[in-house]
Design a protein around this motif. Structure first.
Motif, short mmCIF file in Angstrom:
data_model
loop_
_atom_site.label_atom_id
_atom_site.label_comp_id
_atom_site.label_asym_id
_atom_site.label_seq_id
_atom_site.Cartn_x
_atom_site.Cartn_y
_atom_site.Cartn_z
N THR A 1 -10.36 -2.47 3.52
CA THR A 1 -9.15 -2.05 4.21
C THR A 1 -8.27 -1.20 3.28
OG1 THR A 1 -8.03 -4.09 3.57
CG2 THR A 1 -9.10 -4.06 5.73
N ILE A 2 -7.30 -0.55 3.90
CA ILE A 2 -6.28 0.18 3.13
C ILE A 2 -5.31 -0.80 2.50
CG2 ILE A 2 -4.35 1.80 3.31
CD1 ILE A 2 -7.12 3.11 3.49
N GLN A 3 -4.85 -1.77 3.30
CA GLN A 3 -3.97 -2.81 2.78
C GLN A 3 -4.81 -4.05 2.49
OE1 GLN A 3 -0.47 -3.01 1.84
NE2 GLN A 3 -1.65 -4.68 0.94
N THR A 4 -5.32 -4.13 1.27
CA THR A 4 -6.10 -5.29 0.86
C THR A 4 -5.19 -6.51 0.80
OG1 THR A 4 -7.49 -3.81 -0.43
CG2 THR A 4 -7.64 -6.14 -0.95
N PRO A 5 -5.68 -7.70 1.19
CA PRO A 5 -4.82 -8.89 1.13
C PRO A 5 -4.17 -9.06 -0.24
CG PRO A 5 -6.84 -9.41 2.31
CD PRO A 5 -6.99 -8.00 1.78
N TRP A 6 -2.87 -9.32 -0.22
CA TRP A 6 -2.05 -9.47 -1.43
C TRP A 6 -2.25 -8.26 -2.37
CZ3 TRP A 6 -4.90 -13.90 0.20
CH2 TRP A 6 -4.12 -14.88 0.80
N ASN A 7 -2.49 -7.11 -1.77
CA ASN A 7 -2.66 -5.84 -2.50
C ASN A 7 -3.92 -5.80 -3.36
OD1 ASN A 7 -0.16 -4.74 -1.53
ND2 ASN A 7 0.91 -6.01 -3.03
N ALA B 1 0.82 -1.21 0.00
CA ALA B 1 0.00 0.00 0.00
C ALA B 1 0.85 1.26 0.00
CB ALA B 1 -0.95 0.00 1.20
N ASN B 2 2.03 1.22 0.62
CA ASN B 2 2.85 2.43 0.75
C ASN B 2 4.17 2.35 0.01
OD1 ASN B 2 1.12 4.04 2.55
ND2 ASN B 2 1.46 2.38 4.00
N VAL B 3 4.25 1.42 -0.95
CA VAL B 3 5.40 1.39 -1.86
C VAL B 3 4.88 1.64 -3.27
CG1 VAL B 3 6.61 -0.20 -0.32
CG2 VAL B 3 5.29 -1.12 -2.22
N PRO B 4 5.76 1.86 -4.24
CA PRO B 4 5.26 2.22 -5.58
C PRO B 4 4.32 1.20 -6.20
CG PRO B 4 7.58 2.80 -5.39
CD PRO B 4 7.22 2.05 -4.14
N TYR B 5 4.43 -0.07 -5.83
CA TYR B 5 3.53 -1.08 -6.40
C TYR B 5 2.08 -0.74 -6.09
CZ TYR B 5 1.69 -5.65 -7.76
OH TYR B 5 0.99 -6.66 -8.37
N GLY B 6 1.80 -0.36 -4.85
CA GLY B 6 0.47 0.07 -4.47
C GLY B 6 -0.47 -1.07 -4.10
N SER B 7 -1.67 -0.68 -3.68
CA SER B 7 -2.70 -1.64 -3.29
C SER B 7 -4.06 -1.09 -3.66
CB SER B 7 -2.64 -1.88 -1.78
OG SER B 7 -3.72 -2.71 -1.35
N GLN C 1 -5.98 12.14 -1.17
CA GLN C 1 -4.97 11.69 -2.12
C GLN C 1 -4.19 10.55 -1.49
OE1 GLN C 1 -2.14 14.71 -3.40
NE2 GLN C 1 -1.92 13.70 -5.39
N LEU C 2 -4.07 9.44 -2.23
CA LEU C 2 -3.39 8.26 -1.71
C LEU C 2 -1.89 8.39 -1.87
CD1 LEU C 2 -5.70 5.36 -2.94
CD2 LEU C 2 -6.00 6.96 -1.05
N ASN C 3 -1.17 7.47 -1.24
CA ASN C 3 0.28 7.45 -1.29
C ASN C 3 0.73 6.74 -2.56
OD1 ASN C 3 2.99 7.45 -0.73
ND2 ASN C 3 2.86 6.10 1.04
N ASN C 4 1.62 7.37 -3.31
CA ASN C 4 2.16 6.72 -4.51
C ASN C 4 3.47 5.98 -4.24
OD1 ASN C 4 3.90 8.84 -4.20
ND2 ASN C 4 3.54 9.75 -6.22
N GLY C 5 3.91 5.98 -2.98
CA GLY C 5 5.13 5.26 -2.62
C GLY C 5 6.41 6.00 -2.89
N THR C 6 6.30 7.21 -3.44
CA THR C 6 7.52 8.01 -3.72
C THR C 6 7.42 9.36 -3.03
OG1 THR C 6 6.52 8.67 -5.83
CG2 THR C 6 8.10 6.85 -5.88
#
Length: 804
Positions: A373-379, A119-125, A221-226
Motif C-alpha cells: 500500500t501507499i500508507q503502510t500500517p504505522w508508516n 504518507a503525505n506529511v514530512p514524516y513519510g511512510s 516522485q513521491l510526496n515529501n509532505g512540503t
C-alpha cells in the motif's frame, strides 16, 4: 575431516540417520487470494510477492529505500523551559496534569508521524513500489487449473508455481537475485508455443508508465509532505522471449506463442543515490546478457552462504508435514506434534531477515521489506519501544552477524539530530531518540504524550548494538560503537534528576511504553518518572559503556560518573501482589493484559534478572507474566515466548509458539486479542508486522541455547514436544559457535567452535558423569567445578563434548 561433515557423522551415529531435515518450503494448492497469502521474495533491497494467479497474476514489488516524506526539524523550540514544571507536577503525583502540559508544549512540532498515517506529511511512510500484472493467454476456454502447486523454497530463496491447463503443464520460477540485484521470472511450458501474456506495471498513485526500447518503464516522485517533490524512483521491466512474437503498446508489452520467456525487473530510488536511474538501467542491461540458469545458480550459491550457517531439526514430525502450509497451520492448532513446523518457522524468520536487509542499505522496518500500500500500517517505520529491536533479536544467535551493519548505520545517523533534540527538550548533553524514527533521522517526541514521551528508545537501540559486540568481541566494531553509546549515556547522565521522595536518580518525564495507569483521583495517566524499563536499560547501558571504556582504555572520569549514577538508579521493586512493579508506585493498570511487557526488559532482552542469579526477581517476573496472560498481538506473543524461555519454562514458551502459529485472516487493526499467522506465515499483529516472525525465531533459539549470564546453557527451556533433535551453527556470547544433538531431552554431543580466544563455561546437565572432551580431535583433560566445565579455546579451536 571438515567440521560440518564431522558434526553430521556424529548426529548419524547417535540417531541412526533418523534426524534428516525435511525440505524447508511453504506450499499451497491454490493461488493466493490475499496479499498475506503471497510468497515473499527479497534480496535485501528488492522485493517481490507473486500471487500465482492462473488467468491474471499480480506481483507486488518493493524497494527497501522507497519512502515518502523527507528531512524535517520536528523539535519544538523552547520546550526545555517547561521541563521544571512538568517534573514538579510529576513529583507532586499530578501525572494527569503533567501529561496535559506535555501535550501542549512538550510534544513534537507539526504533524509528527501523522498519527501513524504519515504518507503525505514530512514524516513519510514506507511505500509499495508497484504492481506487475500478467494477463495470460491460453488456447482453450477451459482454464480451470489441475495439479496446481505454488511454493517457496527457503533452501534456495526461489518461489515457483505449476499447474496444468488444457493438457499443457505450465511452470513459473521467481527469485530476487542476490548477485545480479534484479528480479527474475521464468515462464515455461511442456509444449512449444504455449506461453503468451500481456504485461503492465502500475502503482496506486504518482507514476507514469511508458515503453522505451522495447521495455516497460515506470517512474515517479513521491510526496515529501512540503512541496510534493520527494523521493524519485524508476522501475524497468524487460522480456526475453524464446520464440513467439513480442510487441509493444503505449504502456504494455504483449507476447504471443512463445516457447518460454524470462522477465527481468530492475528498480532504484534516489535515496542517497543521485545516479539511481543509471543504476536501474545498468542492472537491467546486465541481466539481459546473463544466461538464466547461470544467474539462478549464482543466486542460490550467494544466498546459501548466509542461510546455511544454521540448521535445526526437531524429531517426531507427524504426517502433517505432507500438508500444504495453510492446512498444516490449521492442523497444528489441533495437534501440535508436527515438530517440523516450528523448525520451518524458525528458518522462515531467518529467511525473512536475510531477505529484507543487506549491508550498505536499511534495516528491516515494521514490515521487513514488504508492503502493498501507499500508507503502510504505522508508516512501516521503526518503532524504538520494542519493534526494531525485536527485528534483530535473532541476528546474532542464529549466525547472521554480517547483517548488523544497516542497523548500526541507522542508529549512528540519529546521533546528530538526537543531540539537537536532547538540547531542545531537556537541556541535555549527548543524544536521545524517543519512540519512533524513520529513514530521515526523526528523533523528536511523538505527537501524543501517552506514547510519544518515552525517551528510553535511544538507550535500547544502544543495548541492541552492544549485543553484536557481546557475541563477536570485535574490538574494531567496539571503537565505532563507543561514541554512539557514550553519547546515549551522556544524555541520561545529564538529565537524571533526584526524586524528592526517595533520593533516587530518575528519568522525568517518560512512559512505560504505551501503557497507562490509574491515579488515586481515579484519572488515567501514562506519563511518569522512571518507569522500570528506563532503570533497567540505563543500568545496563552504563555498565556496558564502562566496560567499553575500560576495554578501549578511554574516559576514566566518565566511567566513574556512570558507575556512580548507576548505583543511584531505582532498583527493581516487587509489589504487594508479588509481581515486578512497572512503575515507581504500585499503580493499578488500566489494561491488566496489556500487550507490552516493558518492565520485564531486565529478564529479556536484558540480562540483570536471571533465574539463577536473582531468583526473587525472576519469580516476580514470572508472576507478572502470569498476570498479563498468554493472549496478545503477534509480536507480544513472541516477546512472552522469549521471557518464558529465560525463565526455563519450555512448555510455556511452546504454548506461546502455538498461539503465534494459530491461523488467522484478520487484516484490520486489533491491539488486544490479535496474533497468529497468515497463510504465508507472516506474523499477524494484526495487521502484518514482521517483528513477531523475528521474535519467534529468537525465542526458539533461546529455548535451545542461552549464554546471557556468562554461561552456556544447553537446552535450558526444552519443551516436552521436542525430546530429540539437533542444531548446527547457533552462536553464544564470547565468539562461540555451538552445534549439538539431543535425545530423550538430554544432550548427546556438543561442539563449540571459537572465533576468538575465549574461556567458555558450560553448565553440564544434572547428574551427568561420563563426558569425553576433545579439542581439535585431541583428548582434553576436562574438569568441572560445581557443574561448570571450563573450555579455554583459542581462535579456530573446536571442542567436542560427548555425553555417555
Amino acid at each position: 575431516m571438515k567440521r560440518t561433515a564431522f558434526i553430521l557423522l556424529l548426529t548419524a551415529c547417535f540417531f541412526g540417520g533418523a534426524l534428516g531435515q525435511e525440505p524447508l518450503r511453504l506450499w499451497y494448492r491454490q493461488p493466493a487470494q490475499t496479499w498475506e497469502a503471497t510468497l515473499p521474495l527479497g534480496n535485501g533491497r528488492l522485493g517481490a510477492m507473486p500471487d500465482g494467479g492462473v488467468l491474471r497474476e499480480n506481483i507486488v514489488l518493493n524497494d527497501i529505500t522507497l519512502w515518502s516524506g523527507g528531512p524535517q526539524d520536528a523539535d519544538r523550540p523552547g520546550a526545555t523551559k517547561y521541563l521544571p514544571e512538568i517534573r514538579k507536577l510529576l513529583f507532586a503525583g499530578r501525572n494527569d496534569e503533567a501529561e496535559a502540559l506535555i501535550n501542549k508544549v512538550f510534544v513534537c512540532r507539526g504533524e509528527g508521524s501523522g498519527h501513524g498515517d504519515g504518507a503525505n506529511v514530512p514524516y513519510g511512510s514506507y511505500q509499495v513500489l508497484g504492481n506487475l500484472h500478467l494477463d495470460y493467454d491460453y488456447d482453450t476456454d477451459a482454464t480451470h487449473p489441475q495439479h496446481y502447486v505454488r511454493a517457496l523454497s527457503l533452501d534456495s530463496a526461489i518461489a515457483s508455481c505449476s499447474y496444468t491447463v488444457g493438457g499443457v503443464t505450465y511452470r513459473r520460477e521467481y527469485f530476487t537475485s542476490f548477485t545480479g540485484d534484479v528480479i527474475f521470472i521464468r515462464l515455461s511450458a511442456n509444449r512449444p508455443g504455449k506461453i503468451g501474456f500481456r504485461l503492465s506495471i502500475d502503482r496506486p498513485e504518482r507514476y507514469r508508465t511508458t515503453v522505451r526500447n522495447g521495455m516497460l518503464e515506470m517512474s515517479g516522485q513521491l510526496n515529501n509532505g512540503t512541496d510534493g517533490k520527494g523521493m524519485r524512483y524508476l522501475a524497468g521491466v524487460a522480456v526475453i522471449p524464446e520464440g513467439g512474437q513480442l510487441s509493444a503498446g503505449d504502456s504494455t508489452l504483449q507476447l504471443r506463442k512463445a516457447d518460454a520467456a524470462t522477465l527481468c525487473i530492475s528498480a532504484a530510488t534516489s535515496f542517497r543515490n543521485a545516479g539511481f536511474a543509471r543504476q536501474a538501467d545498468s542492472l537491467l542491461q546486465a541481466a539481459l546478457h546473463k544466461d538464466y540458469a547461470a544467474a539462478k545458480t549464482a543466486h542460490i550459491r550467494a544466498y546459501r552462504k548466509l542461510f546455511e550457517r544454521t540448521r535445526l531439526t526437531l524429531s517426531n514430525s507427524n504426517t502433517a508435514a505432507t500438508l500444504p502450509t495453510d492446512e498444516r497451520l490449521a492442523a497444528f492448532t489441533r495437534d501440535p506434534s508436527d515438530n517440523g513446523l516450528p523448525a520451518l518457522y524458525f528458518q522462515y524468520g531467518r529467511y525473512l531477515l536475510i531477505s529484507s536487509t543487506r549491508p550498505g542499505l536499511l534495516p528491516p522496518n515494521l514490515q521487513g521489506l514488504w508492503a502493498n500500500t501507499i500508507q503502510t500500517p504505522w508508516n512501516g517505520d521503526y518503532h524504538l519501544d520494542v519493534n526494531i529491536q525485536m527485528n534483530h533479536w535473532p541476528l546474532e544467535v542464529t549466525n547472521l552477524p554480517m547483517l548488523n551493519e544497516p542497523f548500526f548505520t541507522l542508529v549512528k545517523g540519529l546521533v546528530a539530530p538526537g543531540e539537537k533534540t536532547a538540547r531542545t527538550y531537556y537541556g541535555g548533553k549527548g543524544w536521545v531518540a524517543h519512540v519512533i524514527t524513520n529513514v530521515w533521522g526523526y528523533t523528536s517526541p511523538g505527537e501524543e504524550a501517552s506514547w510519544g514521551a518515552t525517551n528510553s528508545g535511544s538507550g535500547w537501540l544502544c543495548e541492541m548494538l552492544w549485543r553484536h559486540y557481546a557475541f563477536t568481541r570485535d574490538t574494531a566494531y567496539l571503537r565505532q560503537l563507543y561514541p554512539v553509546i557514550k553519547g546515549a549515556a551522556a544524555f541520561y547522565l545529564s538529565t537524571l534528576v533526584r526524586d524528592p521522595h526517595n533520593g533516587w536518580l530518575v528519568t522525568a518525564p517518560s512512559n512505560s511504553p504505551e501503557n497507562g495507569f490509574r491515579l488515586p483521583n481515579g484519572k488515567t495517566a501514562h506519563v511518569c518518572a522512571s518507569p522500570t524499563i528506563d532503570n533497567q536499560i540505563i543500568r545496563e547501558l552504563f555498565a556496558h559503556v564502562g566496560e567499553a571504556a575500560r576495554t578501549l582504555g578511554a574516559d576514566p572520569s566518565f566511567r566513574q560518573q556512570v558507575a556512580a549514577a548507576a548505583r543511584q538508579l531505582p532498583p527493581n521493586q516487587i509489589g504487594k501482589d508479588g509481581r515486578l512493579m512497572e512503575w515507581l508506585e504500585e499503580y493499578p493498570e488500566t489494561e491488566p493484559h496489556h500487550r507490552h511487557e516493558s518492565h520485564l526488559w531486565g529478564l529479556y532482552p536484558g540480562t540483570e534478572i536471571t533465574a539463577a542469579g536473582t531468583p526473587r526477581l525472576a519469580a516476580a517476573a514470572k508472576a507478572s507474566l502470569i498476570g498479563r496472560g498468554d493472549a496478545g498481538t503477534g509480536w507480544s506473543l513472541a516477546f512472552k515466548m522469549n521471557l518464558w524461555a529465560r525463565l526455563g519454562d519450555g512448555n510455556h514458551a511452546f504454548r506461546l509458539l502455538q498461539n503465534l502459529l494459530r491461523p488467522t485472516s484478520q487484516t484490520g487493526y486489533n491491539m488486544v486479542n490479535g496474533g497468529g499467522s497468515y497463510p504465508n506465515l507472516f506474523d499477524a499483529h494484526p495487521p502484518f508486522q514482521i517483528d513477531g516472525n523475528f521474535g519467534a525465531s529468537a525465542g526458539i533459539a533461546e529455548m535451545l541455547l542461552q549464554s546471557h549470564d556468562g554461561y552456556i546453557r544447553l537446552l535450558p527451556a526444552l519443551p516436552d514436544q521436542w525430546p530429540a533433535g539437533s542444531f548446527r551453527g547457533l552462536c553464544v556470547r564470547g565468539g562461540g559457535v555451538v552445534s549439538m544433538a539431543w535425545k530423550d531431552k538430554r544432550p548427546r554431543w556438543v561442539s563449540v567452535q571459537a572465533n576468538i580466544h575465549h574461556v567458555f563455561r558450560i553448565v553440564l546437565p544434572p547428574a551427568q558423569k561420563n563426558i569425553s572432551v576433545t579439542v581439535n580431535d585431541r583428548p582434553f583433560p576436562a574438569t568441572s567445578r560445581n557443574g561448570i566445565l571450563e573450555l579455554p579455546l583459542k581462535k579456530e579451536d573446536t571442542a567436542v563434548l560427548i555425553f555417555k
